[in-house]
Write a protein that holds these residues in place. Structure first.
Motif, short mmCIF file in Angstrom:
data_model
loop_
_atom_site.label_atom_id
_atom_site.label_comp_id
_atom_site.label_asym_id
_atom_site.label_seq_id
_atom_site.Cartn_x
_atom_site.Cartn_y
_atom_site.Cartn_z
N LYS A 230 0.82 -1.22 0.00
CA LYS A 230 0.00 0.00 0.00
C LYS A 230 0.86 1.26 0.00
CE LYS A 230 -3.90 2.13 0.10
NZ LYS A 230 -4.30 2.49 -1.26
N VAL A 231 2.08 1.19 0.51
CA VAL A 231 2.96 2.37 0.50
C VAL A 231 3.89 2.37 -0.71
CG1 VAL A 231 2.82 2.73 3.00
CG2 VAL A 231 4.69 1.34 2.05
N GLY A 232 3.65 1.45 -1.67
CA GLY A 232 4.36 1.49 -2.94
C GLY A 232 5.43 0.46 -3.19
N HIS A 233 5.60 -0.48 -2.28
CA HIS A 233 6.68 -1.46 -2.42
C HIS A 233 6.13 -2.86 -2.69
CE1 HIS A 233 9.85 1.31 -1.24
NE2 HIS A 233 8.92 1.86 -0.47
N ASP A 234 6.60 -3.46 -3.81
CA ASP A 234 6.21 -4.83 -4.15
C ASP A 234 6.84 -5.81 -3.16
OD1 ASP A 234 4.90 -3.82 -6.37
OD2 ASP A 234 6.49 -4.37 -7.78
N THR A 235 6.06 -6.83 -2.80
CA THR A 235 6.55 -7.90 -1.92
C THR A 235 6.30 -9.23 -2.61
OG1 THR A 235 4.47 -8.33 -0.76
CG2 THR A 235 5.85 -6.54 0.10
N GLU A 236 6.80 -10.28 -2.01
CA GLU A 236 6.49 -11.62 -2.49
C GLU A 236 5.00 -11.83 -2.38
OE1 GLU A 236 8.57 -14.47 -0.09
OE2 GLU A 236 10.42 -13.33 -0.20
N GLY A 237 4.31 -12.00 -3.48
CA GLY A 237 2.89 -12.33 -3.44
C GLY A 237 1.94 -11.15 -3.31
N GLU A 238 2.46 -9.95 -3.13
CA GLU A 238 1.58 -8.76 -2.99
C GLU A 238 2.25 -7.59 -3.70
OE1 GLU A 238 -2.03 -7.47 -2.08
OE2 GLU A 238 -1.40 -9.35 -1.16
N LYS A 239 1.66 -7.16 -4.81
CA LYS A 239 2.24 -6.07 -5.59
C LYS A 239 1.54 -4.75 -5.29
CE LYS A 239 4.77 -9.10 -7.63
NZ LYS A 239 5.95 -9.44 -6.90
N ALA A 240 2.33 -3.68 -5.28
CA ALA A 240 1.77 -2.34 -5.11
C ALA A 240 0.98 -1.97 -6.35
CB ALA A 240 2.91 -1.34 -4.91
N THR A 241 -0.07 -1.18 -6.18
CA THR A 241 -0.79 -0.68 -7.35
C THR A 241 0.13 0.29 -8.08
OG1 THR A 241 -1.73 1.23 -6.20
CG2 THR A 241 -3.01 -0.85 -6.13
N GLN A 242 -0.16 0.52 -9.33
CA GLN A 242 0.66 1.47 -10.10
C GLN A 242 0.58 2.86 -9.47
OE1 GLN A 242 2.70 0.49 -12.69
NE2 GLN A 242 3.55 2.55 -12.42
N GLU A 243 -0.60 3.22 -8.99
CA GLU A 243 -0.78 4.53 -8.34
C GLU A 243 0.10 4.65 -7.09
OE1 GLU A 243 -4.28 7.28 -6.31
OE2 GLU A 243 -4.81 5.37 -7.23
N ASP A 244 0.10 3.61 -6.25
CA ASP A 244 0.93 3.64 -5.04
C ASP A 244 2.42 3.69 -5.39
OD1 ASP A 244 -1.25 3.69 -3.31
OD2 ASP A 244 -1.31 1.49 -3.13
N TYR A 245 2.81 2.93 -6.41
CA TYR A 245 4.21 2.95 -6.86
C TYR A 245 4.57 4.33 -7.39
CZ TYR A 245 8.36 2.07 -9.66
OH TYR A 245 9.62 2.13 -10.20
N ASP A 246 3.68 4.92 -8.18
CA ASP A 246 3.95 6.25 -8.76
C ASP A 246 4.09 7.33 -7.70
OD1 ASP A 246 3.92 5.16 -11.31
OD2 ASP A 246 1.85 5.78 -11.75
#
Length: 133
Positions: A102-118
Motif C-alpha cells: 500500500k505504501v508502494g513497495h512490491d513484496t512476495e505475493g503482494e504487488k503495489a498498485t501502479q498509483e501507489d508505486y507512482d
C-alpha cells in the motif's frame, strides 16, 4: 434373584466403563484440536521487498509496524529482505505484505498498485521487472 442383581450390576459396569472411555476420548480429541489451533505469538518471517534507500527502509518498516500484532520489522537495503516478528493471534504475514504494498513497495505475493508505486519519491522507484522474479 441374586444372579439377576449380579447381571444388572455387570451391565451397569459395562455402560459406565464405555461412557468413561468415550468421555476420555472426547477430552483427548478436544485437547489435540486446541493444540492444533494455537497460534504463534512470536512468528518470524523473512520476505523480499523491493526498495532502494534509507527513505524506502523507513517507509517499509513504518508500514509493517502499522499492522497490529507486528512486534519487530527490519528491512535491509543490501538484501531487500524484511524480517518480521508478529503475533499470529492478531495478524498474518499477508496483512504485513498488504500494508507494505500500500505504501508502494512490491513484496512476495503482494504487488503495489501502479498509483501507489507512482507516489514514491524518484530515488525510491525500483525496477518493477525485478519484482516479478
Amino acid at each position: 434373584m441374586k444372579s439377576t442383581i449380579h447381571e444388572h450390576q455387570k451391565n451397569n459396569f459395562k455402560i459406565v466403563s464405555k461412557n468413561l472411555f468415550l468421555g476420555m476420548m472426547l477430552i483427548v480429541v478436544t485437547l489435540f484440536v486446541q493444540a492444533q489451533d494455537k497460534k504463534n505469538k512470536n512468528a518470524k518471517y523473512t520476505i523480499a521487498v523491493n526498495g532502494n534507500c534509507e527513505q524506502c527502509q523507513r517507509r517499509i518498516q513504518k508500514a509493517a509496524f502499522s499492522v497490529t500484532g507486528v512486534k519487530m520489522a527490519s528491512w535491509s537495503i543490501e538484501t531487500h529482505k524484511l524480517d518480521v516478528t508478529l503475533n499470529e493471534e492478531k495478524t498474518s504475514i499477508t496483512e504485513v505484505k498488504k500494508a507494505v504494498a500500500k505504501v508502494g513497495h512490491d513484496t512476495e505475493g503482494e504487488k503495489a498498485t501502479q498509483e501507489d508505486y507512482d507516489n514514491l519519491h524518484g530515488c525510491c522507484k525500483y525496477d518493477r521487472e525485478e519484482s516479478n522474479k
